[in-house]
Structures are given as C-alpha cells and as structure tokens.
Design a protein around this motif. Structure first.
Motif, PDB file in Angstrom:
ATOM      1  N   LEU A  11       0.760  -0.998   0.023  1.00  0.00           N
ATOM      2  CA  LEU A  11      -0.076   0.104   0.051  1.00  0.00           C
ATOM      3  C   LEU A  11       1.010   1.390  -0.146  1.00  0.00           C
ATOM      4  O   LEU A  11       0.398   2.135  -0.733  1.00  0.00           O
ATOM      5  N   LEU A  12       1.961   1.159   0.827  1.00  0.00           N
ATOM      6  CA  LEU A  12       2.760   2.275   0.784  1.00  0.00           C
ATOM      7  C   LEU A  12       3.640   2.579  -0.406  1.00  0.00           C
ATOM      8  O   LEU A  12       3.658   3.550  -1.056  1.00  0.00           O
ATOM      9  N   ALA A  13       3.838   1.397  -1.318  1.00  0.00           N
ATOM     10  CA  ALA A  13       4.429   1.506  -2.565  1.00  0.00           C
ATOM     11  C   ALA A  13       3.323   2.011  -3.501  1.00  0.00           C
ATOM     12  O   ALA A  13       3.812   2.766  -4.580  1.00  0.00           O
ATOM     13  N   ALA A  14       2.150   1.610  -3.303  1.00  0.00           N
ATOM     14  CA  ALA A  14       1.217   2.301  -4.340  1.00  0.00           C
ATOM     15  C   ALA A  14       0.871   3.781  -4.155  1.00  0.00           C
ATOM     16  O   ALA A  14       0.532   4.510  -5.100  1.00  0.00           O
ATOM     17  N   ILE A  15       0.926   3.951  -2.744  1.00  0.00           N
ATOM     18  CA  ILE A  15       0.895   5.457  -2.504  1.00  0.00           C
ATOM     19  C   ILE A  15       1.862   6.312  -3.107  1.00  0.00           C
ATOM     20  O   ILE A  15       1.884   7.393  -3.638  1.00  0.00           O
ATOM     21  N   ILE A  16       3.000   5.879  -3.129  1.00  0.00           N
ATOM     22  CA  ILE A  16       4.257   6.578  -3.503  1.00  0.00           C
ATOM     23  C   ILE A  16       4.311   6.619  -4.966  1.00  0.00           C
ATOM     24  O   ILE A  16       4.293   7.669  -5.702  1.00  0.00           O
ATOM     25  N   SER A  17       3.938   5.562  -5.597  1.00  0.00           N
ATOM     26  CA  SER A  17       3.974   5.465  -7.266  1.00  0.00           C
ATOM     27  C   SER A  17       2.775   6.191  -7.842  1.00  0.00           C
ATOM     28  O   SER A  17       2.577   6.460  -8.919  1.00  0.00           O
ATOM     29  N   SER A  54       0.849  -2.713  -7.473  1.00  0.00           N
ATOM     30  CA  SER A  54       0.788  -3.018  -6.104  1.00  0.00           C
ATOM     31  C   SER A  54      -0.438  -3.214  -5.712  1.00  0.00           C
ATOM     32  O   SER A  54      -0.538  -4.184  -4.623  1.00  0.00           O
ATOM     33  N   LEU A  55      -1.592  -2.396  -6.138  1.00  0.00           N
ATOM     34  CA  LEU A  55      -2.862  -2.693  -5.540  1.00  0.00           C
ATOM     35  C   LEU A  55      -3.341  -3.962  -5.954  1.00  0.00           C
ATOM     36  O   LEU A  55      -3.959  -4.798  -5.399  1.00  0.00           O
ATOM     37  N   VAL A  56      -3.261  -4.421  -7.221  1.00  0.00           N
ATOM     38  CA  VAL A  56      -3.543  -5.860  -7.653  1.00  0.00           C
ATOM     39  C   VAL A  56      -2.978  -6.813  -6.894  1.00  0.00           C
ATOM     40  O   VAL A  56      -3.490  -7.858  -6.644  1.00  0.00           O
ATOM     41  N   SER A  57      -1.541  -6.780  -6.319  1.00  0.00           N
ATOM     42  CA  SER A  57      -0.626  -7.625  -5.527  1.00  0.00           C
ATOM     43  C   SER A  57      -1.430  -7.853  -4.179  1.00  0.00           C
ATOM     44  O   SER A  57      -1.248  -8.772  -3.851  1.00  0.00           O
TER      45      SER A  57
END
Length: 136
Positions: A11-17, A54-57
């Motif tokens: 979730l943090l990676a998705a927010i960053i990207s 990231s969200l799908v993952s």
C-alpha cells in the motif's frame, strides 16, 4: 488475510507511485518551471501501472506465488523507470532540458525499497506455510 505486513508495504508503494507523483516535481526545466509526472505521458503511465500493480498484488493474498511474481515485476518496472530518469538526466548534453533534479526522480527508489520488503515478507509467509505442511 489483508492484515499482513506486506499489505502495508504494498500500500505504501502504491501511494508513492500513484499519489506522490502529483505532489513532488520530477525536475525543473530551463525556464525554472516544475515538471510533474503527469506532464510526461510515458513516465505517468509507468508510475500509474506501478501503483496499479501494487494494488492488484495486495488482493492476490490467496496466491502468494503470483503475489511474489507481481512484486518482482513491479520492481523491474521501477528499475526501468529509474533507468529512464538517469538516461534523461545524464545523456542530454548541449540542450539543458533538466536543469534541476527534484525529489520526484527518487520516488522509484523508495518504491523499490517497499516492494523488496513486501516480497521478503511474502517469501517468509510462503516458507511458513510450507513448513507447516511438512509437519502434517
């Protein structure tokens, strides 16, 4: 099982990207105007696809092997994005398009760190499930 630590990392990676690309500029052009990711179509598509991956993952928690593969694919995408940034900032001699690099160019590095931590946690969960299956 959304309450695992890799969900937080993903979730943090998705927010960053997907979110921070609108807040932090990538670079400043020769006029001093900030250039954001949504001004460059290829960069914007790569950031958004990284966030979507990231969200799908996150929701592939029942299939940990696929979740791990999606994480690796996302890491490769972020490395490619980082390579594009390095290429643009170093090989444009003569014409100064990128006059000042900003924090937005380093967002893929932060995203890669969180994706590696998520993959490490996914691997740890998979090893735990395998060890429990051996005991049965």
């Amino acid at each position: 099982m959304l309450q695992r630590i890799q969900t937080v990392y993903l979730l943090l990676a998705a927010i960053i990207s997907g979110g921070l690309i609108f807040l932090f500029p990538l670079w400043e052009n020769s006029e001093g105007a900030p250039v954001y990711a949504n001004n460059e179509l290829m960069i914007f598509i790569m950031f958004i696809s990284s966030a979507l991956l990231s969200l799908v993952s996150i929701f592939m928690f029942k299939n940990r092997k696929l979740q791990f593969v999606l994480g690796r694919l996302n890491i490769l995408l972020n490395f490619f994005l980082l390579g594009v940034f390095v290429y643009w900032s170093l090989s444009l001699s003569g014409e100064v398009i990128i006059s000042k690099k900003d924090i937005g160019m380093f967002l893929p590095i932060i995203s890669i760190v969180f994706l590696v931590l998520a993959n490490k946690s996914i691997k740890k969960d998979e090893d735990l499930v395998k060890s429990v299956d051996r005991l049965r």
